[in-house]
Design an enzyme around this catalytic site. Sequence first.
Site, PDB file in Angstrom:
ATOM      1  N   GLY A 194     -10.604   7.618   8.051  1.00 15.23           N
ATOM      2  CA  GLY A 194     -11.791   8.946   7.893  1.00 15.23           C
ATOM      3  C   GLY A 194     -12.587   8.058   9.060  1.00 15.23           C
ATOM      4  O   GLY A 194     -13.696   8.421   9.817  1.00 15.23           O
ATOM      5  N   ASN A 197      -8.462   1.196  11.091  1.00 16.94           N
ATOM      6  CA  ASN A 197      -6.872   1.564  11.974  1.00 16.94           C
ATOM      7  C   ASN A 197      -7.551   1.836  13.626  1.00 16.94           C
ATOM      8  O   ASN A 197      -8.370   1.228  14.529  1.00 16.94           O
ATOM      9  CB  ASN A 197      -6.270   1.238  11.793  1.00 16.94           C
ATOM     10  CG  ASN A 197      -5.138   1.307  13.160  1.00 16.94           C
ATOM     11  OD1 ASN A 197      -4.830   0.246  12.909  1.00 16.94           O
ATOM     12  ND2 ASN A 197      -4.006   2.008  14.183  1.00 16.94           N
ATOM     13  N   THR A 198      -7.766   3.152  13.267  1.00 10.40           N
ATOM     14  CA  THR A 198      -7.669   3.886  14.884  1.00 10.40           C
ATOM     15  C   THR A 198      -9.202   4.140  15.186  1.00 10.40           C
ATOM     16  O   THR A 198     -10.039   4.193  15.923  1.00 10.40           O
ATOM     17  CB  THR A 198      -7.654   5.917  14.156  1.00 10.40           C
ATOM     18  OG1 THR A 198      -6.721   5.939  12.898  1.00 10.40           O
ATOM     19  CG2 THR A 198      -8.093   6.993  15.720  1.00 10.40           C
ATOM     20  N   LYS A 249       0.979  -1.294   0.403  1.00  7.00           N
ATOM     21  CA  LYS A 249      -0.101   0.718  -0.187  1.00  7.00           C
ATOM     22  C   LYS A 249       0.413   1.663   0.340  1.00  7.00           C
ATOM     23  O   LYS A 249       1.045   1.369   0.967  1.00  7.00           O
ATOM     24  CB  LYS A 249      -1.076   0.128   1.195  1.00  7.00           C
ATOM     25  CG  LYS A 249      -1.456   1.422   1.088  1.00  7.00           C
ATOM     26  CD  LYS A 249      -2.653   1.278   2.607  1.00  7.00           C
ATOM     27  CE  LYS A 249      -3.248   3.113   2.591  1.00  7.00           C
ATOM     28  NZ  LYS A 249      -3.702   3.045   4.070  1.00  7.00           N
TER      29      LYS A 249
END
EC number: 2.8.1.10
Length: 262
Positions: free
Chosen positions: A193, A214-215, A105
Amino acid sequence: MDGSVRSEDTWTVAGRTFRSRLIVGTGKYKDYAQNAAAAEAAGAEIVTVAVRRVNLSDPSQPMLVDHVKPDRFTFLPNTAGCFTGEDAIRTLRLAREAGGWDLVKLEVLSNTKHLLPDMEETLRALKLLIADGFQVMVYCSDDPVYAKKLEEAGAAAIMPAAAPIGSGRGIQNALNLALIIEQAKVPVLVDAGVGTASDATIAMELGCDAVLMNTAIAEAKDPIRMARAMRHAVIAGREAYLAGRMPKRMYAEPSSPLSGLI
């Protein structure tokens, strides 16, 4: 749709076929054990790895591969933290040397405040990486024009940001995402996002092939439960997309027939 039918709804990138449409990251967790548990709860088959920030080769320190097993998950090395094409290319070459990974990526960031991609550098680096034998999934802006340029240059997948990385603001420009999806002949994945399950569902309802996050999981109060929620959200969004939503109408329409009333 029952499980047997859903299991046939696969997607393919760079010749590799997957059932799970949820890709998870490997950053911000309290430790690798929690990261592994979240990846399992998410039902993920691909995990993305920030090569510059995750220990992949020093056995004297805790190693990701001791918990998130490469024989269980497809590792997707990424260039998080790279602000030039040269830095990104060097990082991915190191990843290939360390683990033999050629599906990668690419992200080339423009500044530290919003972490949105530098699209000129991204396109330049993409062409060089493809010439070097990499299969490249590309983090990009939600600009349909640049998304098409990346595809025409040979990107294996287009990964537009729904909102800035780690912002949790959800999809900010559904129209642009829809345009990117409509024109693409390679997989389109929302990348960055996502904040909660409904964001993932909306991305899938728009027609995305998968969602990367992820977050949203790692910073949840209960990451494992959020991972499960995201798994179901992605499935629900995909099912709704395949089912086809009802048309929106200006006026009401009774849900029960009017004929035969007393």
